[in-house]
Design a protein around this motif. Structure first.
Motif, PDB file in Angstrom:
ATOM      1  N   TYR A  45      32.067  48.691  34.328  1.00 11.74           N
ATOM      2  CA  TYR A  45      31.914  47.421  33.736  1.00 11.74           C
ATOM      3  C   TYR A  45      33.233  47.224  32.813  1.00 11.74           C
ATOM      4  O   TYR A  45      33.497  48.146  31.979  1.00 11.74           O
ATOM      5  CB  TYR A  45      30.780  47.383  32.870  1.00 11.74           C
ATOM      6  N   ARG A  72      24.007  41.933  38.180  1.00  5.49           N
ATOM      7  CA  ARG A  72      24.587  41.810  36.751  1.00  5.49           C
ATOM      8  C   ARG A  72      24.343  40.624  36.197  1.00  5.49           C
ATOM      9  O   ARG A  72      24.133  40.602  34.751  1.00  5.49           O
ATOM     10  CB  ARG A  72      26.189  41.769  37.032  1.00  5.49           C
ATOM     11  N   VAL A 118      30.145  40.712  29.584  1.00  5.90           N
ATOM     12  CA  VAL A 118      29.726  40.885  31.062  1.00  5.90           C
ATOM     13  C   VAL A 118      29.776  39.741  31.936  1.00  5.90           C
ATOM     14  O   VAL A 118      30.049  39.820  33.125  1.00  5.90           O
ATOM     15  CB  VAL A 118      28.554  41.597  30.952  1.00  5.90           C
TER      16      VAL A 118
END
Length: 356
Positions: free
Chosen positions: A3, A212, A264
């Protein structure tokens, strides 16, 4: 699963620490860039727990690659923690003019070193699930410890300061409003374990999640639940960074999870990465850049120009160009971010990653 958002958040946290630690004048700081006087919190009060959250995140990533025996892993953990503590102590010794009689023993790096060792030892010895449970037990036990004085949440009457004065001595502690009290004290380092483990668990969840976008939703929901829990706890235990109360742990942890979830979404889900490149520079060497920036600004006070410390002289130059003292103070700090940004970029582009 890698990430990029974690590296970007790490860089943002380092930049924020430099920003709030290097104002032109402590007398002219915008309210959001100042700490709460005692109870409550400001955006600035979230920066240190964010840094510790990232310490837990980095711990998760490094431990996932460590295949050594438990004894070897503990040895490496304790060695690194001791190095971080020693560097923090050395910086304070330098700031004190190498005068042991006034040396402040605890501090930001010292707290990171101790909490890193304690949280990491729990994770290695108990596995991360039991370590998370133990962190909850520690928060409950710490809440009871705080009640061990007549005025548990006051500056002068809390048990945290009493223990530090007994073990460290008032001369080796931070002075707050004329009272010997260290915001990075010994006893108040215990709940910091929970902050690190929150970062560890969050990163572990991201690393095992295959979707995700769903992970973002879960993290945002978790942050909301934790935030509500924090304010519920705050009805009986005040939000206080100086004492690192359980309500503060929950609320600061909730904000850290929420910010990482947004990163994210932007970076790893939507692919919006170019804006975060400067943050990656800082995130590549977070501890080293913090140490260098701390030593650099302290060095200003070792020299004088026109009868005043060089630090104050530089700020006076900014204030002479910019009439508003608050804006001049902010731009002074931002100039240092730019200065260390040059160093961060140089290190990053040459693949130099300084590990402590």
């Amino acid at each position: 699963m890698r990430y990029l958002s974690i590296d970007i958040m790490r860089g943002l946290t380092v930049i924020a620490m430099i920003l709030v630690n290097t104002p032109g004048s402590w007398d002219y700081v915008y309210a959001p860039l100042s700490h709460a006087s005692w109870h409550g919190y400001t955006p600035t009060d979230l920066i240190f727990p964010f840094f510790l959250f990232i310490v837990g995140s980095a711990m998760c990533l490094s431990m996932s690659r460590d295949t050594g025996s438990k004894v070897l892993r503990l040895k490496k953990l304790w060695s690194r923690g001791a190095k971080i503590f020693a560097i923090g102590l050395a910086l304070h010794f330098y700031a004190s003019g190498f005068d042991f009689s006034s040396l402040r023993i605890m501090g930001v790096l010292q707290r990171i070193g101790l909490a890193y060792v304690l949280a990491g030892s729990l994770i290695i010895c108990l596995d991360h699930r039991r370590a998370a449970l133990m962190s909850i037990i520690i928060l409950l036990a710490y809440s009871l410890m705080l009640l061990g004085s007549d005025d548990p949440y006051s500056l002068s009457g809390n048990v945290v300061a009493e223990l530090d004065r007994y073990i460290l001595g008032a001369a080796h502690m931070w002075q707050k409003d004329g009272v010997a009290f260290d915001p990075e004290g010994l006893l108040s380092t215990l709940p910091v374990i929970a902050t690190i483990i929150i970062g560890y668990k969050t990163t572990y969840y991201l690393s095992v999640s295959s979707d995700r976008l769903r992970a973002v939703m879960v993290l945002l929901a978790s942050a909301l639940v934790m935030l509500v829990m924090g304010y519920v706890v705050a009805s009986s235990v005040p939000i206080n960074k100086n004492l690192w109360t359980p309500s503060y742990v929950l609320i600061s942890g909730a904000w850290a999870i929420a910010v990482l979830a947004v990163f994210v979404l932007l970076v790893d889900v939507l692919g919006l990465q170019r804006w975060g490149r400067p943050l990656l520079w800082f995130g590549a060497n977070p501890m080293a850049l913090y140490v260098i920036s701390w030593a650099w600004t302290v060095t200003y006070y070792k020299f004088s120009i026109a009868g005043q410390p060089f630090y104050d002289y530089l700020y006076a130059c900014f204030n002479a160009m910019i009439a508003d003292p608050y804006l001049a103070s902010l731009l002074f700090a931002m100039a240092h971010i730019a200065l260390f940004g040059v160093l961060a970029r140089w290190l990053y582009r040459r693949g130099i990653f300084i590990k402590i």
